[in-house]
Design an enzyme around this catalytic site. Sequence first.
Site, PDB file in Angstrom:
ATOM      1  N   LYS A  38       0.773  -1.156  -0.073  1.00 38.89           N
ATOM      2  CA  LYS A  38       0.024   0.152  -0.086  1.00 38.89           C
ATOM      3  C   LYS A  38       0.850   1.425   0.038  1.00 38.89           C
ATOM      4  O   LYS A  38       2.177   1.255   0.218  1.00 38.89           O
ATOM      5  CB  LYS A  38      -0.854   0.006   1.163  1.00 38.89           C
ATOM      6  CG  LYS A  38      -0.285  -0.044   2.520  1.00 38.89           C
ATOM      7  CD  LYS A  38      -0.947  -0.541   3.694  1.00 38.89           C
ATOM      8  CE  LYS A  38      -0.337  -0.479   4.977  1.00 38.89           C
ATOM      9  NZ  LYS A  38      -1.230  -1.299   6.025  1.00 38.89           N
ATOM     10  N   ARG A 136     -10.856  -1.004  14.802  1.00 41.37           N
ATOM     11  CA  ARG A 136     -10.510  -0.159  13.618  1.00 41.37           C
ATOM     12  C   ARG A 136     -11.852  -0.557  12.451  1.00 41.37           C
ATOM     13  O   ARG A 136     -12.577   0.233  12.468  1.00 41.37           O
ATOM     14  CB  ARG A 136      -9.062  -0.153  13.189  1.00 41.37           C
ATOM     15  CG  ARG A 136      -8.942   0.592  11.958  1.00 41.37           C
ATOM     16  CD  ARG A 136      -7.376   0.772  11.667  1.00 41.37           C
ATOM     17  NE  ARG A 136      -6.707  -0.536  11.053  1.00 41.37           N
ATOM     18  CZ  ARG A 136      -5.532  -0.801  10.515  1.00 41.37           C
ATOM     19  NH1 ARG A 136      -4.877   0.310  10.813  1.00 41.37           N
ATOM     20  NH2 ARG A 136      -5.283  -1.772   9.906  1.00 41.37           N
ATOM     21  N   HIS A 168      -6.214  -7.749  12.889  1.00 42.59           N
ATOM     22  CA  HIS A 168      -5.089  -6.973  12.754  1.00 42.59           C
ATOM     23  C   HIS A 168      -4.681  -6.837  14.226  1.00 42.59           C
ATOM     24  O   HIS A 168      -5.433  -6.506  15.178  1.00 42.59           O
ATOM     25  CB  HIS A 168      -5.261  -5.665  12.061  1.00 42.59           C
ATOM     26  CG  HIS A 168      -3.977  -4.870  11.889  1.00 42.59           C
ATOM     27  ND1 HIS A 168      -3.052  -5.510  11.144  1.00 42.59           N
ATOM     28  CD2 HIS A 168      -3.730  -3.541  11.796  1.00 42.59           C
ATOM     29  CE1 HIS A 168      -1.914  -4.782  10.790  1.00 42.59           C
ATOM     30  NE2 HIS A 168      -2.483  -3.441  11.492  1.00 42.59           N
ATOM     31  N   ARG A 227       1.236 -10.871   6.508  1.00 42.90           N
ATOM     32  CA  ARG A 227       1.276  -9.788   5.992  1.00 42.90           C
ATOM     33  C   ARG A 227       2.652  -8.999   6.298  1.00 42.90           C
ATOM     34  O   ARG A 227       2.439  -8.277   7.108  1.00 42.90           O
ATOM     35  CB  ARG A 227      -0.183  -8.956   6.268  1.00 42.90           C
ATOM     36  CG  ARG A 227      -1.293  -9.954   6.123  1.00 42.90           C
ATOM     37  CD  ARG A 227      -2.663  -9.111   6.384  1.00 42.90           C
ATOM     38  NE  ARG A 227      -2.607  -8.606   7.647  1.00 42.90           N
ATOM     39  CZ  ARG A 227      -3.443  -8.975   8.649  1.00 42.90           C
ATOM     40  NH1 ARG A 227      -3.980 -10.027   8.653  1.00 42.90           N
ATOM     41  NH2 ARG A 227      -3.275  -8.268   9.768  1.00 42.90           N
ATOM     42  N   TYR A 271      14.217  31.264   8.018  1.00 44.55           N
ATOM     43  CA  TYR A 271      12.897  31.938   8.265  1.00 44.55           C
ATOM     44  C   TYR A 271      12.854  32.165   9.885  1.00 44.55           C
ATOM     45  O   TYR A 271      13.384  31.069  10.616  1.00 44.55           O
ATOM     46  CB  TYR A 271      11.751  31.109   7.830  1.00 44.55           C
ATOM     47  CG  TYR A 271      11.414  31.250   6.189  1.00 44.55           C
ATOM     48  CD1 TYR A 271      10.948  32.578   6.071  1.00 44.55           C
ATOM     49  CD2 TYR A 271      11.477  30.238   5.672  1.00 44.55           C
ATOM     50  CE1 TYR A 271      10.768  32.467   4.513  1.00 44.55           C
ATOM     51  CE2 TYR A 271      11.048  30.214   4.128  1.00 44.55           C
ATOM     52  CZ  TYR A 271      10.746  31.411   3.698  1.00 44.55           C
ATOM     53  OH  TYR A 271      10.303  31.444   2.322  1.00 44.55           O
ATOM     54  N   CYS A 318      13.060  24.868   4.963  1.00 44.50           N
ATOM     55  CA  CYS A 318      12.197  25.664   4.014  1.00 44.50           C
ATOM     56  C   CYS A 318      11.443  24.601   2.934  1.00 44.50           C
ATOM     57  O   CYS A 318      11.513  23.505   3.408  1.00 44.50           O
ATOM     58  CB  CYS A 318      12.761  26.574   3.212  1.00 44.50           C
ATOM     59  SG  CYS A 318      13.985  27.674   4.242  1.00 44.50           S
ATOM     60  N   MET A 319      10.493  25.380   2.458  1.00 47.58           N
ATOM     61  CA  MET A 319       9.683  24.511   1.489  1.00 47.58           C
ATOM     62  C   MET A 319      10.589  23.469   0.334  1.00 47.58           C
ATOM     63  O   MET A 319      10.306  22.275   0.517  1.00 47.58           O
ATOM     64  CB  MET A 319       8.665  25.198   0.433  1.00 47.58           C
ATOM     65  CG  MET A 319       7.663  24.367  -0.088  1.00 47.58           C
ATOM     66  SD  MET A 319       6.464  25.181  -1.111  1.00 47.58           S
ATOM     67  CE  MET A 319       5.635  26.308   0.182  1.00 47.58           C
TER      68      MET A 319
END
Length: 388
Positions: A38, A136, A168, A227, A271, A318-319
């Site tokens: 996944k 869940r 699970h 799994r 920043y 920063c970004m």
Amino acid sequence: MSYLKRAWAETHLDRIKTNVENFRKFLNPKTELLCVVKANCYGNGDDAIVPYLEKNLNVNWFAVSNIEEAKHLRDIGIKGEILILGYTPPEYAKELVKYDIIQTVTEESHALELSKFCPIGNRIRIHCALDTGMTRIGVCENTTKKTCDAVERISNLKGLELEGIFTHLAVADSDNNDDVNYTRKQIEKITAAAEELKKRLVVLNQIHFLNSAGGIYHSTDKSTLARLGIIMYGLKPNSSLKVPFKLEPVLDFKACVSMVKEVDKDVFISYGRTYKTESPAKIATITVGYADGYPRYLSNKGEVLINGKRARIVGRVCMDQIMCDVTGIDVKTGDVATLIGADGDEVITADDIADIGSTIGYEVICNISRRVPRVIYENGKQIDVLKY
Ligand SMILES: *Cc1c(COP(=O)(O)O)cnc(C)c1O
């Protein structure tokens, strides 16, 4: 195959092989491997990994979180069994049939809806989730009898083919006594249900409850499938507990040095002016930021590796860029900075990063964003580049 050497991940298939082989040794010979792929293989790059698992490692079972991921696996030619571990809205019944995907039933009403939406003359293959303590998803009754009554009713619904049940484990990755007992109780509940259903002549091909931690810390005897998720990707289920073999982290994360400069004492960096140099320093700017999934909580806390040396992040992430103190390190523009992985004798793992952010390695690797190409290696040779 080229890619922009700005920020990129390197996924090593041979390390997957080692991790899978080591985990397999822990399983009862009758327990089959189901690889959990996944979320783009936890960020590692499913387009390369899943075909490799199927063709090179003879894996026949895969699990994903949703129908989009499942269809994607069929689209790239995966022939093995695909189990969707989460809820799928009943409107997708037709596609479950068309793509031959096994759907998890999350509760009895979900089964009823899927049954209603199943195209006439077809059957949707299902595994019924049982809630034994995770709270869940799953059929949730307080006795084995009531649980089995519900599963039996589900097995009789038209348009559905009940092939298995699973649960699970919530704390399989803990060595605390209470937790170990909790896991044992969860396993007892599902095995009791399986035995009762057998008596009632409800045929089940699969009864499964193991995740990575369950496979190494608990008995695998009664689970027909294991799994395998995080251990395949080379990270520990619980960073403070030992894994009984050497894990090889599959993914390395790298970026480039884009600028190096000498600055004076009392200079603010990034920043918010959260960092001020205490003495003259050499500062490198590196081409990675939180938009690449490099966590902002590493501001003034994280480290990167450059030319085999550790360099501390100074100022805020920063970004798209970070700054590091590289005083005393031989660095020039164009050099590679290792954010996750090894350089010389030094190593930074996803778990090291996770500890700084009080999170888990799973989240760190899953969060590496789609702006980051995954460069695929097999036995040290680059064989593919996945761009998104
Ligand atoms: C994600 C997931 C797994 C894999 O867990 P790991 O800890 O990564 O091994 C197994 N089973 C279910 C139901 C899951 O959602």
